[in-house]
Design a protein around this motif. Structure first.
Motif, PDB file in Angstrom:
ATOM      1  N   VAL A  24       0.865  -1.180   0.000  1.00 13.81           N
ATOM      2  CA  VAL A  24       0.000   0.000   0.000  1.00 13.81           C
ATOM      3  C   VAL A  24       0.900   1.227   0.000  1.00 13.81           C
ATOM      4  O   VAL A  24       1.865   1.276   0.766  1.00 13.81           O
ATOM      5  N   ILE A  25       0.581   2.196  -0.808  1.00 11.95           N
ATOM      6  CA  ILE A  25       1.235   3.493  -0.703  1.00 11.95           C
ATOM      7  C   ILE A  25       0.291   4.355   0.132  1.00 11.95           C
ATOM      8  O   ILE A  25      -0.862   4.574  -0.236  1.00 11.95           O
ATOM      9  N   PHE A  26       0.774   4.791   1.282  1.00 12.52           N
ATOM     10  CA  PHE A  26      -0.029   5.604   2.194  1.00 12.52           C
ATOM     11  C   PHE A  26       0.703   6.911   2.421  1.00 12.52           C
ATOM     12  O   PHE A  26       1.830   6.921   2.922  1.00 12.52           O
ATOM     13  N   SER A  27       0.072   8.002   2.026  1.00 12.22           N
ATOM     14  CA  SER A  27       0.687   9.318   2.166  1.00 12.22           C
ATOM     15  C   SER A  27      -0.364  10.299   2.647  1.00 12.22           C
ATOM     16  O   SER A  27      -1.553   9.982   2.704  1.00 12.22           O
ATOM     17  N   GLY A  28       0.095  11.492   2.987  1.00 11.80           N
ATOM     18  CA  GLY A  28      -0.873  12.479   3.412  1.00 11.80           C
ATOM     19  C   GLY A  28      -0.273  13.782   3.838  1.00 11.80           C
ATOM     20  O   GLY A  28       0.941  13.990   3.773  1.00 11.80           O
ATOM     21  N   GLN A  29      -1.168  14.647   4.294  1.00 11.16           N
ATOM     22  CA  GLN A  29      -0.806  15.971   4.747  1.00 11.16           C
ATOM     23  C   GLN A  29      -1.599  16.272   6.011  1.00 11.16           C
ATOM     24  O   GLN A  29      -2.826  16.215   6.005  1.00 11.16           O
ATOM     25  N   ILE A  30      -0.887  16.569   7.097  1.00 14.92           N
ATOM     26  CA  ILE A  30      -1.507  16.884   8.382  1.00 14.92           C
ATOM     27  C   ILE A  30      -1.284  18.358   8.688  1.00 14.92           C
ATOM     28  O   ILE A  30      -0.153  18.839   8.681  1.00 14.92           O
ATOM     29  N   THR A  31      -2.370  19.062   8.937  1.00 17.09           N
ATOM     30  CA  THR A  31      -2.295  20.454   9.357  1.00 17.09           C
ATOM     31  C   THR A  31      -2.295  20.482  10.884  1.00 17.09           C
ATOM     32  O   THR A  31      -3.079  19.778  11.520  1.00 17.09           O
ATOM     33  N   ASP A  32      -1.431  21.297  11.469  1.00 14.87           N
ATOM     34  CA  ASP A  32      -1.290  21.393  12.926  1.00 14.87           C
ATOM     35  C   ASP A  32      -0.955  20.034  13.535  1.00 14.87           C
ATOM     36  O   ASP A  32      -1.626  19.568  14.468  1.00 14.87           O
ATOM     37  N   LYS A  33       0.082  19.416  13.034  1.00 15.32           N
ATOM     38  CA  LYS A  33       0.459  18.071  13.472  1.00 15.32           C
ATOM     39  C   LYS A  33       0.700  18.007  14.981  1.00 15.32           C
ATOM     40  O   LYS A  33       1.173  18.968  15.593  1.00 15.32           O
ATOM     41  N   ASN A  34       0.356  16.868  15.580  1.00 12.97           N
ATOM     42  CA  ASN A  34       0.540  16.633  17.014  1.00 12.97           C
ATOM     43  C   ASN A  34       1.890  16.025  17.354  1.00 12.97           C
ATOM     44  O   ASN A  34       2.286  16.016  18.511  1.00 12.97           O
ATOM     45  N   SER A  35       2.555  15.474  16.351  1.00 10.63           N
ATOM     46  CA  SER A  35       3.773  14.719  16.615  1.00 10.63           C
ATOM     47  C   SER A  35       4.645  14.715  15.372  1.00 10.63           C
ATOM     48  O   SER A  35       4.200  15.093  14.293  1.00 10.63           O
ATOM     49  N   ASP A  36       5.869  14.240  15.526  1.00 10.98           N
ATOM     50  CA  ASP A  36       6.748  14.103  14.367  1.00 10.98           C
ATOM     51  C   ASP A  36       6.603  12.738  13.717  1.00 10.98           C
ATOM     52  O   ASP A  36       7.360  12.393  12.814  1.00 10.98           O
ATOM     53  N   GLY A  84      -2.085  -2.950  -2.969  1.00  9.98           N
ATOM     54  CA  GLY A  84      -2.528  -2.447  -4.263  1.00  9.98           C
ATOM     55  C   GLY A  84      -3.141  -1.057  -4.169  1.00  9.98           C
ATOM     56  O   GLY A  84      -3.262  -0.357  -5.161  1.00  9.98           O
ATOM     57  N   TYR A  85      -3.529  -0.640  -2.962  1.00  5.18           N
ATOM     58  CA  TYR A  85      -4.119   0.684  -2.776  1.00  5.18           C
ATOM     59  C   TYR A  85      -3.039   1.760  -2.792  1.00  5.18           C
ATOM     60  O   TYR A  85      -1.898   1.529  -2.416  1.00  5.18           O
ATOM     61  N   ASP A  86      -3.450   2.942  -3.193  1.00  5.59           N
ATOM     62  CA  ASP A  86      -2.615   4.146  -3.158  1.00  5.59           C
ATOM     63  C   ASP A  86      -3.492   5.238  -2.548  1.00  5.59           C
ATOM     64  O   ASP A  86      -4.295   5.857  -3.250  1.00  5.59           O
ATOM     65  N   ILE A  87      -3.378   5.440  -1.248  1.00  3.80           N
ATOM     66  CA  ILE A  87      -4.285   6.312  -0.510  1.00  3.80           C
ATOM     67  C   ILE A  87      -3.543   7.535   0.008  1.00  3.80           C
ATOM     68  O   ILE A  87      -2.461   7.424   0.568  1.00  3.80           O
ATOM     69  N   ARG A  88      -4.179   8.682  -0.159  1.00  8.14           N
ATOM     70  CA  ARG A  88      -3.664   9.946   0.374  1.00  8.14           C
ATOM     71  C   ARG A  88      -4.682  10.484   1.372  1.00  8.14           C
ATOM     72  O   ARG A  88      -5.858  10.612   1.066  1.00  8.14           O
ATOM     73  N   MET A  89      -4.202  10.806   2.564  1.00  9.15           N
ATOM     74  CA  MET A  89      -5.043  11.317   3.645  1.00  9.15           C
ATOM     75  C   MET A  89      -4.748  12.798   3.872  1.00  9.15           C
ATOM     76  O   MET A  89      -3.592  13.206   3.803  1.00  9.15           O
ATOM     77  N   THR A  90      -5.794  13.574   4.127  1.00 10.72           N
ATOM     78  CA  THR A  90      -5.603  14.940   4.596  1.00 10.72           C
ATOM     79  C   THR A  90      -6.343  15.073   5.913  1.00 10.72           C
ATOM     80  O   THR A  90      -7.396  14.451   6.119  1.00 10.72           O
ATOM     81  N   LEU A  91      -5.762  15.878   6.813  1.00  8.41           N
ATOM     82  CA  LEU A  91      -6.276  15.948   8.168  1.00  8.41           C
ATOM     83  C   LEU A  91      -5.850  17.252   8.817  1.00  8.41           C
ATOM     84  O   LEU A  91      -4.703  17.669   8.674  1.00  8.41           O
ATOM     85  N   ASP A  92      -6.791  17.891   9.505  1.00 12.88           N
ATOM     86  CA  ASP A  92      -6.479  19.045  10.347  1.00 12.88           C
ATOM     87  C   ASP A  92      -6.758  18.606  11.784  1.00 12.88           C
ATOM     88  O   ASP A  92      -7.892  18.297  12.136  1.00 12.88           O
ATOM     89  N   THR A  93      -5.734  18.579  12.612  1.00 12.09           N
ATOM     90  CA  THR A  93      -5.889  18.021  13.961  1.00 12.09           C
ATOM     91  C   THR A  93      -6.804  18.852  14.849  1.00 12.09           C
ATOM     92  O   THR A  93      -7.288  18.355  15.865  1.00 12.09           O
TER      93      THR A  93
END
Length: 173
Positions: A24-36, A84-93
């Motif tokens: 699986v390719i798992f990627s994303g962008q977190i706004t105001d991340k809580n951790s490294d 087989g999935y290629d998922i991109r997550m976006t999140l604002d904490t």
């Protein structure tokens, strides 16, 4: 000559056909991340993924298809991953559950889980303490019916997601 050209074209077509990846390719962008870092885990698997300064992350996961927990150091949510999935997550904490969204191949399953979580939260936000036993039973039956209808109305989901959701209704209620 024509037969040789036909054989070469056939071999080329077969070789170029899309094949399912074993990751699986798992990627994303977190706004105001809580951790490294974030953690993707279930009972049999755990992977810590580094989150860059700008909140972006990306990794390749070799996993068994199923429901995984995504944890960002402050909150968590369920996601569905399958090789087989290629998922991109976006999140604002700051609005974690309300902003967790997914795009890419297989994203519909994780988007469903996010919507189901919000619906469960809404349905369970009642003053149960002031209900007598019959009213409490009736309220739980209504909640269960609404969740079953929501789950059943999503026909394009992987059956693992549907079965997981239906099998966990009693635990939620």
């Amino acid at each position: 000559m024509n037969k040789l050209l036909l054989v070469i074209c056939t071999i080329t077509l077969i070789a170029c056909q899309e094949k399912s990846n074993d990751f699986v390719i798992f990627s994303g962008q977190i706004t105001d991340k809580n951790s490294d870092s974030i953690v993707v885990r279930n009972n049999d698997y755990s992977k810590t993924i580094r989150v860059n300064e700008d909140g972006s992350f990306s990794d390749t996961l070799n996993i068994k298809g199923g429901i995984y927990n995504f944890y960002d150091g402050g909150e968590s949510t369920n996601i569905f991953l399958k090789n087989g999935y290629d998922i991109r997550m976006t999140l604002d904490t700051k609005m974690f559950d309300e902003t967790a969204t997914y795009t890419g191949l297989g994203a519909e399953n994780s988007n469903f889980l996010a919507k189901k979580s919000l619906l469960e939260e809404k349905l369970m936000d009642k003053d149960f303490e002031n209900l007598d036993e019959k009213a409490l039973d009736d309220t739980f039956a209504e909640i269960k019916t609404e969740l079953i209808e929501f789950i059943s109305s999503n026909k394009e989901l992987d059956t693992m997601v549907t079965n997981y959701s239906l099998n966990n209704l009693d635990r939620i209620i």
